[in-house]
Design an enzyme around this catalytic site. Structure first.
Site, PDB file in Angstrom:
ATOM      1  CD  GLU A  36     -42.503   8.287 -34.670  1.00  0.00           C
ATOM      2  OE1 GLU A  36     -43.654   8.624 -34.373  1.00  0.00           O
ATOM      3  OE2 GLU A  36     -42.001   7.217 -34.347  1.00  0.00           O
TER       4      GLU A  36
ATOM      5  CE  LYS B 161     -43.706   8.301 -30.220  1.00  0.00           C
ATOM      6  NZ  LYS B 161     -42.661   8.341 -31.234  1.00  0.00           N
TER       7      LYS B 161
END
Ligand code: NAD
Length: 488
Positions: A255, A167
């Protein structure tokens, strides 16, 4: 706080270009997952520290120094971070193994993924996706992709370093200032990664680290100055993040979990399927979003499959995460241990029978033998357990297998074992983001392939290109005027 080597490592935030202790000491302790002994108290940033971090990121975005660099210049910085992380691989892997119970050999592979995440971002920046202009009434209409602004990254504990780096590399590559909040259950690797990023020397305020728990994460994502949130974690927190982002209509990449099926068809190679089932239930000690949750097996091969799996379960060496001889480790902490045991007890109360021949080690950690539960209807087992536990259900034809595979609100991963063409046919009926045929592994089918999620498993594909693009928005500019309507 005791670090991976047992010496003292002070848990620190990196906010506004300054290392500082998080202001709040929580009353929960992180314990050694394999030994059960307390390691350190969890710590959290207070409101002033969170405000400082958000204001700093906001200013960094307004100044725009990072976003104004060329892609090639940002690529150099990504490589510098990769190099700096490369010097800390051992410490990252050891910290994660101690806090999470995941085997050191596995956390070492995940630590390598940290380096690869920054290398992948550097490669992408050297060959950035180009959007061709459109023809406009007075010259070109250009399409720009711009950093959205300050990004919040909220990480889970199960593979904390790899998830954080994917990320972080994507958001930085996109040109966003970033605030990382590691999981309170595995904060050390986040701090080691932060040290590496700081060593690489980004412009002021572009990278910050704020330790804390769910309340810290909630305060970050709720602030209107945060322009994008990338979150990995459970459904409950995911829903809270989605709700907070909804208020500002800001993008959230979520997620979440899964209750993933392995489908074993009547023409499957039984040994390969048994091996896949063992990988599915032991990878990250069952604390894997793509772990096996439901074993769906054709009734004609159920007996031979379970006997092949039993033989392999007997061979598993459940043990200390740092012991090279261990083939599986404990679950993360006492609270999670209790939740997994409660889930097993719940299924037993419904009439399930446990198959768990793996021997428990004589250690004080949070060990749960991998457990297969037979005797339940597929509809009785739709929740994610997030531990080394799977229910077993039989089917009599492909249609029933597909029905069972699709029988949960999740849609993260699925696995199909069978003759290849047959397996492809069944796979095409399954609603899941990622379907692997004839193997179960943590590795993506291709490193550049996206990692999508359906239903309650998440929102917004993950992937080298996908997560990079998540942190960017589109701007179209052209000289206005009348244009012939397009027919066709
Ligand atoms: P969690 O939801 O408890 O915590 C995840 C992170 O969110 C932590 O940093 C936590 O402090 C923070 N958080 C908690 N409440 C929050 C809130 N209201 N607002 C903002 N942040 C908040 O999850 P976990 O127990 O750390 O991780 C396990 C879960 O993560 C499992 O459900 C697993 O399936 C999922 N997971 C998914 C993937 C994927 O790629 N889909 C990968 C790994 C883990």
């Amino acid at each position: 706080m005791a670090d991976a080597q047992g010496s003292l490592m002070q848990l620190k935030n990196y906010i506004n270009n300054d290392w500082q202790a998080p202001a709040i000491t929580l009353d929960t302790q992180v314990c050694h997952a394999s030994e059960g002994r307390p390691l350190f108290y969890q710590m959290a940033s207070d409101a002033a520290q969170i405000e400082n971090a958000i204001a700093t990121a906001h200013i960094a975005h307004a100044v725009g120094e990072w976003a104004a660099l060329s892609s090639a210049e940002r690529a150099v910085a990504m490589d510098a971070i990769a190099d700096a992380i490369g010097k800390r691989l051992e410490a990252i892997a050891k910290a994660d193994a101690i806090c999470t119970g995941v085997l050191l050999k596995t956390t070492s592979q995940v630590a390598q993924i940290c380096v690869l995440a920054f290398r992948a971002a550097a490669n992408l920046l050297r060959n950035p996706p180009v959007r061709q202009p459109f023809a406009g009434p007075h010259g070109d209409v250009i399409v720009e992709r711009l950093p959205l602004g300050p990004a919040a990254i909220i990480a889970p504990w199960n593979a904390p370093s790899g998830i954080t780096c994917h990320k972080l590399a994507s958001a930085l590559a996109a040109g966003c200032p970033v605030i990382v909040k590691p999981s309170e259950w595995a904060p050390q690797s986040g701090q080691l990664i932060a040290e590496a990023v700081v060593e690489a020397g980004l412009p002021a305020g572009v990278f910050q680290l704020a330790h804390g728990n769910g309340a810290t994460g909630a305060a970050l994502v709720a602030d209107s100055r945060i322009a994008a949130v990338s979150f990995t974690g459970g459904l409950q927190a995911g829903r809270a993040v989605a709700a907070a982002c909804a208020r500002d209509i800001k993008p959230a990449q979520l997620e979440l979990g899964g209750n993933n099926p392995i489908v074993v068809l009547e023409d499957a190679d039984i040994d390969a399927a048994a091996e896949g089932i063992i990988n599915g239930i032991t990878t990250l000690n069952g604390q894997w979003c793509r772990a096996l949750g439901r074993l769906l097996v054709h009734e004609s091969v159920a007996e031979s499959l379970l006997s092949a799996v039993t033989a392999r379960l007997e061979e598993i060496r459940l043990g200390h995460a740092l012991d090279e001889a261990s083939t599986m480790g404990p679950v993360v902490h006492k609270g999670h241990f209790e939740l997994v045991q409660q889930a097993i007890a719940h299924y037993e109360a419904l009439g399930g029978h446990c198959l768990r021949p793996t021997a428990l080690p004589e250690l004080e950690g949070y060990f749960i033998a991998p457990t297969l539960i037979t005797g339940l209807a597929a509809e009785q087992a739709s929740e994610e357990i997030f531990g080394p536990v799977a229910t077993v259900h039989t089917f009599s034809d492909d249609a029933e297998a597909i029905d069972q595979a699709n029988g949960t609100p999740f849609g993260l991963a699925a696995y199909v074992f069978g003759e290849e063409q047959h397996a492809w046919k069944v796979a095409r009926g399954i609603r899941a983001g990622n379907i692997k045929i004839n193997a179960v592994s943590m590795l993506n089918l291709n490193p550049m392939a996206p990692r999508p999620a359906w239903g309650l498993s998440g929102l917004g594909d993950e992937g080298v290109v996908e997560t990079f693009e998540f942190f960017r928005g589109t701007r179209i500019i052209g000289v206005a005027g009348t244009m012939e309507p397009v027919h066709g």
